[in-house]
Design a protein around this motif. Sequence first.
Motif, PDB file in Angstrom:
ATOM      1  N   GLY A  70      -0.009  -2.401   1.170  1.00 30.94           N
ATOM      2  CA  GLY A  70       1.056  -2.883   0.320  1.00 30.94           C
ATOM      3  C   GLY A  70       0.851  -4.297  -0.179  1.00 30.94           C
ATOM      4  N   ARG A  71       0.069  -5.059   0.511  1.00 26.76           N
ATOM      5  CA  ARG A  71      -0.088  -6.470   0.188  1.00 26.76           C
ATOM      6  C   ARG A  71      -1.254  -6.739  -0.755  1.00 26.76           C
ATOM      7  NH1 ARG A  71       1.517  -5.599   5.259  1.00 26.76           N
ATOM      8  NH2 ARG A  71       3.416  -6.638   5.977  1.00 26.76           N
ATOM      9  N   ASP A  72      -2.191  -5.809  -0.841  1.00 30.32           N
ATOM     10  CA  ASP A  72      -3.380  -5.984  -1.674  1.00 30.32           C
ATOM     11  C   ASP A  72      -3.891  -4.595  -2.019  1.00 30.32           C
ATOM     12  OD1 ASP A  72      -5.859  -6.415  -2.766  1.00 30.32           O
ATOM     13  OD2 ASP A  72      -6.599  -7.706  -1.171  1.00 30.32           O
ATOM     14  N   ILE A  73      -3.841  -4.224  -3.291  1.00 31.12           N
ATOM     15  CA  ILE A  73      -4.180  -2.848  -3.656  1.00 31.12           C
ATOM     16  C   ILE A  73      -5.641  -2.522  -3.375  1.00 31.12           C
ATOM     17  CG2 ILE A  73      -2.357  -2.716  -5.378  1.00 31.12           C
ATOM     18  CD1 ILE A  73      -4.514  -3.003  -7.536  1.00 31.12           C
ATOM     19  N   ASN A  95       0.292   9.731   3.424  1.00 38.81           N
ATOM     20  CA  ASN A  95       0.850   8.429   3.072  1.00 38.81           C
ATOM     21  C   ASN A  95       2.103   8.220   3.912  1.00 38.81           C
ATOM     22  OD1 ASN A  95      -0.004   6.416   1.241  1.00 38.81           O
ATOM     23  ND2 ASN A  95       0.145   7.852  -0.478  1.00 38.81           N
ATOM     24  N   ASN A  96       1.936   7.684   5.097  1.00 33.75           N
ATOM     25  CA  ASN A  96       3.045   7.574   6.043  1.00 33.75           C
ATOM     26  C   ASN A  96       3.560   6.153   6.230  1.00 33.75           C
ATOM     27  OD1 ASN A  96       4.656   8.313   8.650  1.00 33.75           O
ATOM     28  ND2 ASN A  96       3.193   6.737   9.303  1.00 33.75           N
ATOM     29  N   ALA A  97       2.727   5.154   6.028  1.00 38.01           N
ATOM     30  CA  ALA A  97       3.108   3.770   6.338  1.00 38.01           C
ATOM     31  C   ALA A  97       4.404   3.380   5.628  1.00 38.01           C
ATOM     32  CB  ALA A  97       1.992   2.812   5.938  1.00 38.01           C
ATOM     33  N   GLY A  98       5.278   2.727   6.363  1.00 41.81           N
ATOM     34  CA  GLY A  98       6.539   2.277   5.786  1.00 41.81           C
ATOM     35  C   GLY A  98       7.124   1.149   6.600  1.00 41.81           C
ATOM     36  N   VAL A  99       8.006   0.401   5.974  1.00 40.99           N
ATOM     37  CA  VAL A  99       8.655  -0.703   6.660  1.00 40.99           C
ATOM     38  C   VAL A  99      10.125  -0.730   6.273  1.00 40.99           C
ATOM     39  CG1 VAL A  99       8.040  -2.355   4.825  1.00 40.99           C
ATOM     40  CG2 VAL A  99       8.553  -3.180   7.130  1.00 40.99           C
ATOM     41  N   TYR A 100      10.969  -0.994   7.259  1.00 38.80           N
ATOM     42  CA  TYR A 100      12.408  -1.126   7.029  1.00 38.80           C
ATOM     43  C   TYR A 100      12.830  -2.536   7.415  1.00 38.80           C
ATOM     44  CZ  TYR A 100      17.386  -0.989   8.164  1.00 38.80           C
ATOM     45  OH  TYR A 100      18.718  -1.287   8.250  1.00 38.80           O
ATOM     46  N   LEU A 101      13.369  -3.255   6.450  1.00 40.34           N
ATOM     47  CA  LEU A 101      13.826  -4.621   6.680  1.00 40.34           C
ATOM     48  C   LEU A 101      15.230  -4.783   6.120  1.00 40.34           C
ATOM     49  CD1 LEU A 101      10.599  -6.456   5.437  1.00 40.34           C
ATOM     50  CD2 LEU A 101      11.237  -6.062   7.820  1.00 40.34           C
ATOM     51  N   ASP A 115      11.044  -7.315  -1.695  1.00 41.45           N
ATOM     52  CA  ASP A 115       9.666  -7.300  -2.175  1.00 41.45           C
ATOM     53  C   ASP A 115       8.717  -6.662  -1.159  1.00 41.45           C
ATOM     54  OD1 ASP A 115      10.420  -8.518  -4.520  1.00 41.45           O
ATOM     55  OD2 ASP A 115       9.779 -10.528  -3.915  1.00 41.45           O
ATOM     56  N   GLU A 116       8.927  -6.961   0.119  1.00 40.66           N
ATOM     57  CA  GLU A 116       8.059  -6.409   1.159  1.00 40.66           C
ATOM     58  C   GLU A 116       8.215  -4.896   1.264  1.00 40.66           C
ATOM     59  OE1 GLU A 116       5.397  -6.625   4.630  1.00 40.66           O
ATOM     60  OE2 GLU A 116       5.741  -7.771   2.802  1.00 40.66           O
ATOM     61  N   MET A 117       9.449  -4.412   1.224  1.00 40.62           N
ATOM     62  CA  MET A 117       9.664  -2.969   1.334  1.00 40.62           C
ATOM     63  C   MET A 117       9.073  -2.225   0.146  1.00 40.62           C
ATOM     64  SD  MET A 117      13.340  -2.291   3.197  1.00 40.62           S
ATOM     65  CE  MET A 117      14.308  -3.563   2.376  1.00 40.62           C
ATOM     66  N   PHE A 118       9.265  -2.754  -1.055  1.00 42.89           N
ATOM     67  CA  PHE A 118       8.712  -2.062  -2.219  1.00 42.89           C
ATOM     68  C   PHE A 118       7.193  -2.153  -2.257  1.00 42.89           C
ATOM     69  CE2 PHE A 118      12.964  -1.502  -3.656  1.00 42.89           C
ATOM     70  CZ  PHE A 118      12.912  -0.434  -4.540  1.00 42.89           C
ATOM     71  N   ALA A 119       6.631  -3.238  -1.720  1.00 39.84           N
ATOM     72  CA  ALA A 119       5.174  -3.351  -1.665  1.00 39.84           C
ATOM     73  C   ALA A 119       4.578  -2.307  -0.737  1.00 39.84           C
ATOM     74  CB  ALA A 119       4.775  -4.750  -1.214  1.00 39.84           C
ATOM     75  N   VAL A 120       5.129  -2.197   0.473  1.00 36.87           N
ATOM     76  CA  VAL A 120       4.574  -1.291   1.479  1.00 36.87           C
ATOM     77  C   VAL A 120       4.978   0.158   1.230  1.00 36.87           C
ATOM     78  CG1 VAL A 120       4.548  -0.721   3.945  1.00 36.87           C
ATOM     79  CG2 VAL A 120       4.505  -3.121   3.210  1.00 36.87           C
ATOM     80  N   ALA A 162      15.782   3.116   1.405  1.00 31.95           N
ATOM     81  CA  ALA A 162      15.716   4.417   0.747  1.00 31.95           C
ATOM     82  C   ALA A 162      15.292   4.292  -0.711  1.00 31.95           C
ATOM     83  CB  ALA A 162      17.047   5.147   0.875  1.00 31.95           C
ATOM     84  N   PRO A 163      15.844   3.355  -1.490  1.00 32.54           N
ATOM     85  CA  PRO A 163      15.361   3.200  -2.865  1.00 32.54           C
ATOM     86  C   PRO A 163      13.870   2.886  -2.952  1.00 32.54           C
ATOM     87  CG  PRO A 163      17.481   2.128  -2.639  1.00 32.54           C
ATOM     88  CD  PRO A 163      17.062   2.541  -1.254  1.00 32.54           C
ATOM     89  N   SER A 164      13.346   2.177  -1.961  1.00 33.42           N
ATOM     90  CA  SER A 164      11.912   1.858  -1.994  1.00 33.42           C
ATOM     91  C   SER A 164      11.051   3.075  -1.720  1.00 33.42           C
ATOM     92  CB  SER A 164      11.592   0.745  -0.988  1.00 33.42           C
ATOM     93  OG  SER A 164      11.638   1.217   0.354  1.00 33.42           O
TER      94      SER A 164
END
Length: 252
Positions: A70-73, A95-101, A115-120, A162-164
């Motif tokens: 998520g941080r660098d394509i 594609n399982n990686a996810g983050v909840y903040l 930004d972090e959630m939408f990136a990851v 959820a939106p991310s």
Amino acid sequence: MSLNSQLLNGKVAIVTGASRGIGREIALHLGAQGAAVIVNYASNANAAKEVVDAITKAGGRATAVQASIGRDISQGNKLVQAAVDAYGGLDILVNNAGVYLGGAGSEGVTEEQFDEMFAVNSKGPFFLLRAASKVIRNNGRIVNISSASLASGAVSLFGAYAPSKAPLHEYTKLFAAELAGRGVTVNTVMPGFTATDMLSDKILEIAKASSLFKRVGTVEDVAVVVDFLVSPTNNWTTAQSLHVSGGGTLSR
């Protein structure tokens, strides 16, 4: 967890976010069925090593690869190349990686958390899908892990999480159309409330009360659905989103 089938013997799989939770269980399942597994992790090298050790001790093949997609394509390209270098190709991507903040509702999320959630959860998976689509072999399998909260009032419990995850459903349809000519299936799995370290005890109690089975989902419940979707025998189900929620009233 013990699977005797070698249905995936000779296949090569990447599972992102595979050092813990749902990703860990999926990686173990794929390894037990004969797939060589790239166990992706962002920062917890020790946990990833434990997954690799569990697969190899059971007679399988696995390699841990650090990549923060998520941080660098370019990290997605790195992950795909690692599969090719280690095992000669790619057949399965989960594609399982996810983050909840952040907290509940729109006011509980800062700009940095957003930004972090939408990136990851959104940006990284798209570019990984694009990188993987260039090398995945004919009749490959792709599974995106989203969230059943998108379909219910439970979305309010998770702020922007959820939106991310919502774009994954559109990615599924896009790549399913692009890869259909090569026999590659692309699907989304939408877990309901699942007992992982992502959820608080309070939310897990809410989840238990809402389920038709009066229990919380397990990582095994999700992994067995992924087993079906990545199976060589599943060559007809594609561009779909499957709920894995135990009929929970908050995820219907």
